[in-house]
Design an enzyme around this catalytic site. Structure first.
Site, PDB file in Angstrom:
ATOM      1  N   ARG A 150      -2.738  -2.037  -3.264  1.00  0.00           N
ATOM      2  CA  ARG A 150      -3.888  -1.152  -3.061  1.00  0.00           C
ATOM      3  C   ARG A 150      -3.744   0.017  -4.039  1.00  0.00           C
ATOM      4  O   ARG A 150      -2.689   0.639  -4.121  1.00  0.00           O
ATOM      5  CB  ARG A 150      -3.887  -0.620  -1.635  1.00  0.00           C
ATOM      6  N   ASN A 197       0.865  -1.179   0.000  1.00  0.00           N
ATOM      7  CA  ASN A 197       0.000   0.000   0.000  1.00  0.00           C
ATOM      8  C   ASN A 197       0.902   1.230   0.000  1.00  0.00           C
ATOM      9  O   ASN A 197       1.403   1.640   1.039  1.00  0.00           O
ATOM     10  CB  ASN A 197      -0.893  -0.047   1.251  1.00  0.00           C
ATOM     11  N   GLU A 218      -8.321  -4.331   5.539  1.00  0.00           N
ATOM     12  CA  GLU A 218      -8.167  -4.074   4.103  1.00  0.00           C
ATOM     13  C   GLU A 218      -7.080  -4.958   3.487  1.00  0.00           C
ATOM     14  O   GLU A 218      -7.197  -5.391   2.345  1.00  0.00           O
ATOM     15  CB  GLU A 218      -7.883  -2.589   3.867  1.00  0.00           C
ATOM     16  N   ARG A 254     -10.599  16.916   7.282  1.00  0.00           N
ATOM     17  CA  ARG A 254     -11.333  17.294   6.064  1.00  0.00           C
ATOM     18  C   ARG A 254     -12.730  17.803   6.415  1.00  0.00           C
ATOM     19  O   ARG A 254     -13.381  17.247   7.298  1.00  0.00           O
ATOM     20  CB  ARG A 254     -11.461  16.087   5.130  1.00  0.00           C
ATOM     21  N   HIS A 260     -12.679   4.036   0.091  1.00  0.00           N
ATOM     22  CA  HIS A 260     -12.728   3.015   1.156  1.00  0.00           C
ATOM     23  C   HIS A 260     -13.478   1.777   0.682  1.00  0.00           C
ATOM     24  O   HIS A 260     -14.001   1.012   1.488  1.00  0.00           O
ATOM     25  CB  HIS A 260     -13.449   3.510   2.433  1.00  0.00           C
TER      26      HIS A 260
END
Ligand code: AMP
Length: 397
Positions: A90, A7, A384, A240, A179
């Site tokens: 990923r 990743n 993940e 964010r 996601h």
């Protein structure tokens, strides 16, 4: 099979080596500060973490150090690189080209390069990871697993913005969602855990981490999700802003004398619970502690965050015309009982009842709703890397 999961971020990379037969993690870690100085964290299963500081001018030196650590005579998890059967990468943005994971080949890399414009901060790093692995481990099959792929089943009415249609035709301006690997994994785990047939189910997954998104999943397929063309849309997050009135951009630019990049920097890095708490923290552990000791801004930040999650769940119940089960996952979703309690409090109209004792548990799949709750609410830890491993094996078999 032994699968290496990579990743790649812009200045870091996380990795895991997984035995896909037992789903056991053989080793894991990360490279940090790539391009700055360089730091490798390596941990073989059952052993302490090892930290090595060494120059990592590019991802290539980082990945080489990971491979050296994995095959180290004393502390390695494997004796030779030939034991690595496959690599799963990923990849953040697959645009409209990838509705599922794909084997890495020239055509796939070309298509991925075309998506780079949509994720200029992430996709270039993902591509570097792919190129470096091709160079260092030629011939080892590789698979790309996309954050956006799971959401490609969203209907047009959910993914189109109320903008001139030409922007979609010319520039592919639309909602993609992120996601996806986590939403896909957690929705499947949720159905399995509750003994529900996923092909006849209406599920909501709340992935609440530093980045946060909610998705609505009907019969195992995503029908809506809160992030958009970029991961800035949707919920209030760590730093964010999530959804804001777009006219605020112009207003703040004038008031604060900022250009567009300056405003975007505020929305991405200085907003969310961090901005609401007046820069106290984006970490919920700090906010919970500060709120408990009377910091009103920390309390406001937590309230706003939870309110937006509740509101989004409500929207998705409407979008799906019902819901069978709701899952909480990721750093906050798995570890913050206060957040879960605040979010489900206003779901009484759905017949949701929380089991307060169960809600304190963590670390494994747990049903946190009461036995007589009309909708099941669960904590489902996301994984993940394991999801990427499963996808990689499934494609190569
Ligand atoms: P993630 O992006 O999924 O790794 O989630 C990271 C975030 O999870 C952190 O920034 C924290 O806000 C939150 N988090 C992690 N552990 C806890 C905890 N024990 N209690 C509350 N929040 C937590």
């Amino acid at each position: 099979m032994k699968v290496l999961i990579i990743n790649c971020g812009s200045s870091s990379l996380k990795y895991q080596l997984i035995d896909s037969d037992t789903e056991e993690v053989l080793a894991k870690g990360l490279c940090e500060r790539i391009g700055i100085d360089g730091r490798l964290v390596y941990q073989k299963a059952g052993c302490d973490k090892e930290i090595t500081e060494a120059p990592m001018p590019t991802h290539k030196e980082g990945i080489q150090m990971v491979l050296d650590a994995l095959t180290n005579e004393k502390t390695g998890a494997i004796s030779s690189l030939s034991e690595i059967d496959a690599i799963g990468h990923r990849v953040v943005h697959g645009g409209e080209k990838f509705a599922c994971s794909a084997i890495v080949d020239t055509a796939m890399i070309d298509a991925l390069e075309e998506c780079t414009e949509l994720a200029p901060l992430h996709n270039p790093a993902n591509l570097i990871g792919i190129h470096v692995c091709q160079e260092l481990m030629p011939g080892v099959p590789m698979v790309g697993v996309f954050d956006t792929a799971f959401h490609q089943t969203m209907p047009e009415k959910a993914y189109l913005y109320g903008l001139p249609y030409e922007y979609y035709e010319k520039y592919k301006v639309r909602r993609y969602g992120f996601h996806g690997t986590s939403h896909s994994f957690v929705s499947k785990e949720l159905a399995k855990f509750l003994g529900i047939d996923i092909n006849h189910s209406k599920l909501i997954v709340c992935h609440l981490g530093n980045g946060a998104s909610v998705s609505a999943v009907v019969d195992g397929k995503c029908v809506d999700t809160s992030m958009g063309m970029t991961p800035l849309e949707g919920l209030v997050m760590g730093t964010r802003s999530g959804n804001v009135d777009p006219a605020i951009l112009e207003f703040i630019a004038k008031k604060e004398n900022l250009d567009l990049a300056g405003v975007m920097n505020v929305l991405n890095k200085k907003s969310g619970v961090y901005g609401l708490s007046k820069g106290l923290s984006s970490d919920f552990r700090d906010l919970e502690e500060a709120s408990a000791s009377g910091n009103v801004y920390a309390t406001k930040a937590l309230d706003v965050f939870c309110y937006h999650v509740t509101k989004t769940i409500g929207a998705y119940v409407a979008a799906m015309n019902g819901v069978d089960a709701i899952a909480f996952t990721a750093g906050i979703g798995e570890n913050a009982p206060i957040v879960r309690e605040a979010v489900v409090k206003n779901l009484e109209y759905l017949g949701v009842k929380l089991d307060e004792e169960q809600n304190q548990l963590r670390g494994k799949n747990t049903k946190i709703s009461a036995e007589d709750s009309k909708v099941a609410v669960c904590v489902i830890p996301t994984n993940e890397e394991l999801a990427i491993c499963r996808e990689t094996v499934a494609l190569l078999k």
